[in-house]
Design an enzyme around this catalytic site. Structure first.
Site, short mmCIF file in Angstrom:
data_model
loop_
_atom_site.label_atom_id
_atom_site.label_comp_id
_atom_site.label_asym_id
_atom_site.label_seq_id
_atom_site.Cartn_x
_atom_site.Cartn_y
_atom_site.Cartn_z
N HIS A 85 4.74 7.08 -4.98
CA HIS A 85 5.19 6.86 -3.59
C HIS A 85 4.98 8.14 -2.81
O HIS A 85 5.14 9.23 -3.33
CB HIS A 85 6.68 6.48 -3.57
CG HIS A 85 7.09 5.84 -2.29
ND1 HIS A 85 7.43 6.57 -1.19
CD2 HIS A 85 7.19 4.55 -1.95
CE1 HIS A 85 7.73 5.74 -0.21
NE2 HIS A 85 7.58 4.51 -0.63
N ASP B 220 7.47 -2.17 -5.19
CA ASP B 220 6.55 -3.28 -5.53
C ASP B 220 6.46 -3.55 -7.02
O ASP B 220 5.86 -4.56 -7.42
CB ASP B 220 5.15 -2.95 -4.99
CG ASP B 220 5.14 -2.94 -3.46
OD1 ASP B 220 4.69 -1.94 -2.88
OD2 ASP B 220 5.63 -3.92 -2.87
C1 SDX Z 1 4.73 0.89 -0.43
O1 SDX Z 1 5.43 4.67 2.63
C2 SDX Z 1 6.24 3.74 2.34
O2 SDX Z 1 7.42 3.83 2.59
C3 SDX Z 1 5.64 2.52 1.67
C4 SDX Z 1 6.60 1.49 1.13
C5 SDX Z 1 7.38 0.81 2.25
O3 SDX Z 1 8.48 0.32 1.98
O4 SDX Z 1 6.80 0.67 3.37
O5 SDX Z 1 7.52 2.10 0.24
C6 SDX Z 1 5.86 0.38 0.38
O6 SDX Z 1 3.63 0.95 0.07
C7 SDX Z 1 5.00 1.37 -1.83
C8 SDX Z 1 3.71 1.91 -2.52
C9 SDX Z 1 2.92 0.73 -3.10
N1 SDX Z 1 1.60 1.20 -3.57
C10 SDX Z 1 1.31 1.23 -4.88
O7 SDX Z 1 2.12 1.00 -5.78
C11 SDX Z 1 -0.15 1.58 -5.19
C12 SDX Z 1 -0.20 2.63 -6.32
N2 SDX Z 1 0.30 3.90 -5.76
C13 SDX Z 1 -0.67 4.85 -5.26
O8 SDX Z 1 -1.80 4.32 -4.66
C14 SDX Z 1 0.00 6.04 -4.55
O9 SDX Z 1 1.03 6.45 -5.36
C15 SDX Z 1 0.52 5.87 -3.14
C16 SDX Z 1 -0.53 5.36 -2.21
C17 SDX Z 1 1.70 4.97 -3.12
C18 SDX Z 1 0.97 7.25 -2.65
O10 SDX Z 1 -0.15 8.04 -2.54
P1 SDX Z 1 -0.07 9.58 -2.05
O11 SDX Z 1 1.29 9.92 -1.57
O12 SDX Z 1 -1.22 9.81 -1.14
O13 SDX Z 1 -0.24 10.36 -3.40
P2 SDX Z 1 -1.61 10.76 -4.04
O14 SDX Z 1 -2.55 9.60 -3.99
O15 SDX Z 1 -2.03 12.04 -3.41
O16 SDX Z 1 -1.20 10.97 -5.56
C19 SDX Z 1 -0.76 12.24 -6.03
C20 SDX Z 1 -1.31 12.31 -7.46
C21 SDX Z 1 -2.82 12.12 -7.53
O17 SDX Z 1 -3.25 12.77 -8.69
P3 SDX Z 1 -3.86 14.31 -8.59
O18 SDX Z 1 -4.94 14.24 -7.52
O19 SDX Z 1 -2.68 15.17 -8.20
O20 SDX Z 1 -4.39 14.58 -9.98
O21 SDX Z 1 -0.76 11.21 -8.23
C22 SDX Z 1 -1.82 10.36 -8.67
C23 SDX Z 1 -3.00 10.65 -7.77
O22 SDX Z 1 -4.22 10.37 -8.46
N3 SDX Z 1 -1.34 8.98 -8.50
C24 SDX Z 1 -1.49 8.01 -9.40
C25 SDX Z 1 -0.81 6.91 -8.86
N4 SDX Z 1 -0.30 7.24 -7.67
C26 SDX Z 1 -0.63 8.52 -7.45
N5 SDX Z 1 -2.13 7.97 -10.60
C27 SDX Z 1 -2.08 6.78 -11.26
N6 SDX Z 1 -1.46 5.67 -10.81
C28 SDX Z 1 -0.81 5.71 -9.61
N7 SDX Z 1 -0.20 4.63 -9.14
#
Ligand code: SDX
Length: 429
Positions: free
Chosen positions: A308, A365
């Site tokens: 998140h 989710d």
């Molecule tokens: C919602 O914002 C809100 O409030 C949203 C929400 C709401 O109520 O409106 O809460 C609802 O959208 C919840 C999120 C649902 N999405 C998912 O579950 C999809 C999977 N999650 C990711 O795509 C990700 O975690 C996000 C999009 C939710 C957040 O992305 P960020 O904040 O841009 O974080 P990032 O992509 O920069 O990740 C940081 C690190 C990265 O690794 P490094 O580059 O540091 O090596 O964490 C890794 C990412 O690769 N990472 C994951 C991951 N999520 C982040 N690795 C594996 N699986 C994951 N799910």
């Protein structure tokens, strides 16, 4: 004495004010930066460090796993409140008196019908059209039936009527989308029922039989809608605000929010979680294999429902939904292998250094799809249910932005393309 931050840039030394919120959050107000430094702007791709507004609607603390709507903890609202009561709270800022609540519910019940001409839209959609695409166009198209809603200077009464129409008609339209996919005739609203019971009856009921609403399902649906009510400046809410800041109609702003929510990184994750759990199940339940894929940078696979932008500890909503999932499946006597896979996935991931180091925890989710599936909702309807819950939050945030008289949202950029060059005739290229 107000706080300031001093920045030095070339010969310029500039004191910028620091604003403090009611929960002691701090922000540097850079609104005078460009004018005071001959053009210096900030850049923060994805807005990970940038606030777009002040707001009095929702407070969340990602480190402590706190979420409150208008100051009320989500745990209390999920346990004791009703979704329409929370919708009233989000939009109006206070919990309603019994009289105000009765008026609010009665107003909504007068607008649950949708113009019959909207049925013609459904003859054009292909059978496998995604419900989010249909919902987005149907909500935007409501503006065609209420031209008064297009006037940015319309009266407060007209603004309130549009809010009531949106809250009243979205459940009806969602049920029409479902009936389109099953080929069954639509079931009209029964305004003797409560908001959630009415929705479940329209969605699952048939004209041929009496539909008996199950209190377990009504309670679970009501709780899930409350938990999705608002979440400060998330992607879809920021979209609603920026579209609304152009003074586009509220129907169009909400339709834009639906579009943003559709993405699998955002609200679309609840559908993607179930598809992921099903893939793990079909693959023989080899969880470690999928955990390794999620960690492999060369593999686009992500652990959907994990991570998140703000919660760097647990998502308080996920904790509530996990308990509710157990409760609902137990009461319905359903033994869903996907729930066990989800629990094992959570257990393994929370001990894995990759996820721990990146503060990746289950989000809202991760478990919600398990409940929706147990209730009988088709997987491609899950994000539509998220939109139904988020509707009052979008409305509240849009109203707050409009009442604050905020300027049109128009971010700056830093250009990195070609410098000036002359046109070359095609025969000389
Ligand atoms: C919602 O914002 C809100 O409030 C949203 C929400 C709401 O109520 O409106 O809460 C609802 O959208 C919840 C999120 C649902 N999405 C998912 O579950 C999809 C999977 N999650 C990711 O795509 C990700 O975690 C996000 C999009 C939710 C957040 O992305 P960020 O904040 O841009 O974080 P990032 O992509 O920069 O990740 C940081 C690190 C990265 O690794 P490094 O580059 O540091 O090596 O964490 C890794 C990412 O690769 N990472 C994951 C991951 N999520 C982040 N690795 C594996 N699986 C994951 N799910």
């Amino acid at each position: 004495m107000s706080e300031t931050v001093n920045i030095k840039y070339g010969d310029t030394s500039l004191d910028l004010p620091v604003i403090t919120g009611t929960e002691n959050e701090k922000a540097i107000d850079i609104s005078k930066l460009r004018a005071s430094t001959n053009g210096l702007v900030t850049i923060d791709v994805g807005y990970k460090n940038t606030g777009s507004t002040t707001s009095a609607i929702t407070f969340l603390d990602g480190e402590k796993g706190i979420l409150r709507y208008r100051g009320y903890p989500i745990e209390q609202l999920a346990k004791d409140a009703d979704f329409l009561e929370v919708a009233y709270l989000l939009i109006n800022g206070e919990l309603p008196s019994q009289n105000d609540f009765d008026t609010f519910k009665s107003d909504i019940s007068l607008h649950t019908l949708v113009h019959e001409d909207l049925k013609h839209f459904f003859t054009a959609y292909p059978l496998n059209a995604h419900p989010m695409g249909m919902l987005c166009s149907l909500i935007c198209s409501l503006s065609a039936y209420y031209p008064d809603s297009l006037d940015p200077n319309r009266s407060d009464a007209e603004k309130n009527l549009t809010v009531v129409r949106l809250l009243a008609k979205m459940p009806t339209l969602i049920s029409w989308i479902q009936k389109k996919s099953t080929g069954h005739p639509i079931v009209y609203p029964d305004n003797k029922l409560g908001y959630v019971a009415n929705f479940l009856r329209m969605f699952f009921g048939q004209r041929t039989d009496e539909y008996f609403t199950d209190d377990v399902l009504v309670d679970a649906m009501d709780t899930l809608l409350i938990l999705h009510g608002d979440h400060e400046q998330n992607c879809s809410t920021s979209t609603v605000r920026i579209v609304g800041s152009a003074h586009a109609p509220l129907y169009a702003s909400i339709a834009a929010g639906i579009s943003a929510l559709w993405g699998p990184r955002h609200g679309g994750a609840n559908q993607a979680v179930i598809e992921m759990l099903q893939a793990i199940h079909n693959d023989g339940g080899n969880i470690d294999k999928f955990i390794d894929r999620a960690k492999d940078k060369s593999d686009p696979f992500r652990l959907m429902g994990f991570g998140h932008r703000v919660y760097k500890n647990f998502d308080p909503r996920a904790k509530i939904i996990k308990v509710k999932a157990d409760e609902v499946l137990d009461k319905l006597g359903i033994d869903d292998p996907l729930l066990e896979i989800a629990k094992k996935l959570e257990e393994i991931a929370l001990k894995d250094e990759y996820f721990v180091k990146r503060n990746l925890y289950p989000n809202v989710d991760f478990y919600s799809g398990i409940i929706y599936k147990a209730m009988g909702f088709p997987t491609d309807m899950f994000t539509v249910l998220f939109a139904l819950g988020r509707l009052p939050g979008w409305i509240a945030q849009h109203r707050e932005m409009m009442e604050a008289g905020q300027p049109i949202g128009r971010p700056r950029q830093i250009y990195t393309g070609s410098n000036e060059r002359d046109y070359v005739a095609i025969n000389k290229r």
